[in-house]
Design a protein around this motif. Structure first.
Motif, PDB file in Angstrom:
ATOM      1  N   GLU A  21       0.832  -1.215   0.000  1.00 51.02           N
ATOM      2  CA  GLU A  21       0.000   0.000   0.000  1.00 51.02           C
ATOM      3  C   GLU A  21       0.864   1.263   0.000  1.00 51.02           C
ATOM      4  OE1 GLU A  21      -3.668  -0.058   0.605  1.00 51.02           O
ATOM      5  OE2 GLU A  21      -3.173  -2.034  -0.234  1.00 51.02           O
ATOM      6  N   ARG A  22       1.927   1.219   0.816  1.00 49.89           N
ATOM      7  CA  ARG A  22       2.687   2.449   1.070  1.00 49.89           C
ATOM      8  C   ARG A  22       4.021   2.514   0.346  1.00 49.89           C
ATOM      9  NH1 ARG A  22       3.067   2.305   7.245  1.00 49.89           N
ATOM     10  NH2 ARG A  22       4.421   4.084   6.880  1.00 49.89           N
ATOM     11  N   GLY A  23       4.418   1.444  -0.348  1.00 49.90           N
ATOM     12  CA  GLY A  23       5.696   1.432  -1.060  1.00 49.90           C
ATOM     13  C   GLY A  23       6.851   1.021  -0.159  1.00 49.90           C
ATOM     14  N   LEU A 117      13.416  -6.451 -11.886  1.00 45.84           N
ATOM     15  CA  LEU A 117      12.200  -5.698 -11.548  1.00 45.84           C
ATOM     16  C   LEU A 117      12.506  -4.400 -10.801  1.00 45.84           C
ATOM     17  CD1 LEU A 117       9.925  -8.712 -10.472  1.00 45.84           C
ATOM     18  CD2 LEU A 117       9.859  -7.468 -12.636  1.00 45.84           C
ATOM     19  N   SER A 118      13.790  -4.186 -10.425  1.00 42.95           N
ATOM     20  CA  SER A 118      14.109  -3.028  -9.580  1.00 42.95           C
ATOM     21  C   SER A 118      13.755  -1.672 -10.223  1.00 42.95           C
ATOM     22  CB  SER A 118      15.580  -3.054  -9.138  1.00 42.95           C
ATOM     23  OG  SER A 118      16.440  -2.995 -10.253  1.00 42.95           O
ATOM     24  N   ASP A 123       9.191   5.948  -9.198  1.00 46.66           N
ATOM     25  CA  ASP A 123       7.877   6.579  -9.373  1.00 46.66           C
ATOM     26  C   ASP A 123       7.436   6.471 -10.824  1.00 46.66           C
ATOM     27  OD1 ASP A 123       7.795   7.261  -6.761  1.00 46.66           O
ATOM     28  OD2 ASP A 123       8.697   9.240  -7.054  1.00 46.66           O
ATOM     29  N   ASP A 124       8.414   6.707 -11.729  1.00 41.60           N
ATOM     30  CA  ASP A 124       8.125   6.690 -13.161  1.00 41.60           C
ATOM     31  C   ASP A 124       8.497   5.307 -13.718  1.00 41.60           C
ATOM     32  OD1 ASP A 124       7.615   7.462 -15.708  1.00 41.60           O
ATOM     33  OD2 ASP A 124       9.569   8.430 -16.008  1.00 41.60           O
ATOM     34  N   ALA A 125       7.731   4.301 -13.303  1.00 41.23           N
ATOM     35  CA  ALA A 125       8.103   2.911 -13.622  1.00 41.23           C
ATOM     36  C   ALA A 125       7.653   2.529 -15.032  1.00 41.23           C
ATOM     37  CB  ALA A 125       7.462   1.983 -12.608  1.00 41.23           C
ATOM     38  N   PRO A 126       8.426   1.668 -15.706  1.00 40.07           N
ATOM     39  CA  PRO A 126       8.006   1.219 -17.038  1.00 40.07           C
ATOM     40  C   PRO A 126       6.827   0.249 -16.944  1.00 40.07           C
ATOM     41  CG  PRO A 126       9.946   0.006 -16.334  1.00 40.07           C
ATOM     42  CD  PRO A 126       9.695   1.049 -15.285  1.00 40.07           C
ATOM     43  N   TYR A 294      16.080   3.082 -15.780  1.00 39.41           N
ATOM     44  CA  TYR A 294      17.136   2.589 -14.892  1.00 39.41           C
ATOM     45  C   TYR A 294      16.604   2.575 -13.466  1.00 39.41           C
ATOM     46  CZ  TYR A 294      19.831   4.484 -18.811  1.00 39.41           C
ATOM     47  OH  TYR A 294      20.298   4.787 -20.058  1.00 39.41           O
ATOM     48  N   PRO A 295      17.124   1.662 -12.653  1.00 36.63           N
ATOM     49  CA  PRO A 295      16.796   1.778 -11.229  1.00 36.63           C
ATOM     50  C   PRO A 295      17.531   2.983 -10.662  1.00 36.63           C
ATOM     51  CG  PRO A 295      18.203  -0.143 -11.642  1.00 36.63           C
ATOM     52  CD  PRO A 295      18.024   0.550 -12.948  1.00 36.63           C
ATOM     53  N   ALA A 296      17.079   3.507  -9.525  1.00 37.11           N
ATOM     54  CA  ALA A 296      17.849   4.548  -8.841  1.00 37.11           C
ATOM     55  C   ALA A 296      19.246   3.974  -8.609  1.00 37.11           C
ATOM     56  CB  ALA A 296      17.185   4.867  -7.510  1.00 37.11           C
ATOM     57  N   LEU A 297      20.260   4.840  -8.583  1.00 37.40           N
ATOM     58  CA  LEU A 297      21.644   4.353  -8.458  1.00 37.40           C
ATOM     59  C   LEU A 297      21.821   3.407  -7.269  1.00 37.40           C
ATOM     60  CD1 LEU A 297      24.087   7.256  -9.359  1.00 37.40           C
ATOM     61  CD2 LEU A 297      23.765   5.068 -10.517  1.00 37.40           C
TER      62      LEU A 297
END
Ligand code: KG4
Ligand code: ZN
Length: 348
Positions: A21-23, A117-118, A123-126, A294-297
């Motif tokens: 729910e909350r990430g 899947l990372s 937030d801006d997921a594919p 890309y995933p966050a670094l």
């Protein structure tokens, strides 16, 4: 649903709490770089022992950061493989024991599925479908991804992984462990076009890779240079090596996009942190009206968040989870396409 993820496949102990729910509530990481640095590479036995030392304090810390109690965990997920057997066992035993004590289900996760899947953690997921370029220390693969658990292997390295080639080449140039980031920093100070290195399998007509010959080509050139291998030479040859790897990865990734008629490329794994690779992929994507994710670094290299997240996605997609039976195994060698999605419904 709240999932605790535990990563311990190599030289990083990572724990995270992901709430559907909350990430992502919190994630913590202990890197063993300092522990292995004097040996110039990962010493498996030291890695296992360090994971054992870190797991309990990291669990306390991740719960503290998330502001929640262990009793609120709904499922415990851990990396079952691939990786170093002893390191995997440390995480697996801890996760299974914790799940028994909490009387909660336990979920073994494929490390590469976590990487793959990372980028969806952002937030801006594919959206699905996409081509995934997995470039880590142990793997270099192109996968066609049509959903959670639906991964088609398009091609992979026939010998060294891209990260492994970075690490070995760095060692040849006398750079400290871990070699990949150090080599890439050095390459940024070098000049392109000073050495003509091969582009292995660039025109092989498939989606496979080979990086061992490239490392050998650098080794031969370094030996030839002998005493005259000064800082300028090293920077230029590092640049030539990085140019070659980046060109092959970029061309093969876009060939895979063309082949699958997909428009989204997802890059995962440690080498995905490489700045020149990112620039090259972004430039190619602009020309072809594709998009690279890309995933966050912090989630490019190994971490617990990707394991918690992959497990949460599997659970949400209706995967059945087992309550721990006190019997478990790790899978040091495990292909991602041998990790099918069980079609039964969730029992949470
Ligand atoms: O995904 P990862 O943390 O662990 C594995 O699952 O293998 O990837 C680690 C690999 C190492 O080989 C490391 O040298 C490489 O990723 N790496 C890089 C960079 N950062 C990490 N390679 C090139 N450039 C980088 N900036
Ligand atoms: Zn990894």
């Amino acid at each position: 649903m709240r999932v605790l993820g535990i990563e311990s496949s190599c030289d990083e102990t990572g724990l995270a709490l992901y709430d559907t729910e909350r990430g992502l509530l919190a994630h913590v990481l202990h890197s063993q770089i300092a522990l292995h640095a004097e040996y110039g590479g990962v010493v498996p036995e030291l890695a296992s022992r360090d994971h054992i030392r870190r797991l309990v304090p990291l669990l306390r810390e991740v719960l503290r950061q998330a502001g929640c109690d262990a009793a609120t965990i709904d499922a415990v997920a851990y990396t079952q493989g691939p990786g170093l057997a002893g390191a995997l066992l440390a995480g697996a035993a801890f996760a299974e024991g914790l799940a028994v004590s909490l009387n909660k289900p336990v979920l073994p996760v494929h490390h590469l599925e976590g990487h793959l899947l990372s980028p969806l953690l952002a937030d801006d997921a594919p959206e699905f479908p996409f081509v995934a370029l997995l470039v880590s220390g142990g793997h270099t693969q192109l996968m066609g991804v049509t959903g959670v658990g639906r991964y088609e292997l398009l091609g992979e390295t026939q010998d060294d992984a891209a990260g492994e080639a970075f690490d070995k080449t760095a060692k040849l140039l006398g750079l400290p462990y871990p070699g990949g980031p150090a080599l890439s920093r050095l390459a940024e100070t070098g000049r392109s076009g000073m050495f003509d290195l091969p582009r292995p399998m660039l025109n092989s007509g498939d989606f496979n890779f080979s990086f061992a010959g490239l490392k050998t080509a650098v080794s031969t050139r370094v030996r030839k240079q002998g005493e005259a291998a000064d800082a300028r030479f090293k920077a230029d040859i590092a640049r030539a090596f990085q140019d070659a790897v980046v060109e092959v990865l970029t061309q093969k990734a876009f060939a895979a996009l063309r082949h699958t008629h997909m428009q989204r490329l997802v890059v995962a794994g440690g080498v995905g942190a490489n700045r020149q690779l990112r620039q090259s992929l972004d430039t190619a994507a602009q020309k072809r009206h594709c998009r690279v994710y890309y995933p966050a670094l912090e989630f490019c290299t190994d971490n617990g968040a990707m394991i918690a997240f992959a497990a949460a996605l599997r659970l949400q997609s209706g995967m059945e989870v087992a309550h721990p039976a006190g019997i478990f195994a790790v899978k040091p060698r495990w292909l991602l396409n041998q990790c099918p999605f069980p079609a039964r419904s969730a029992a949470l």
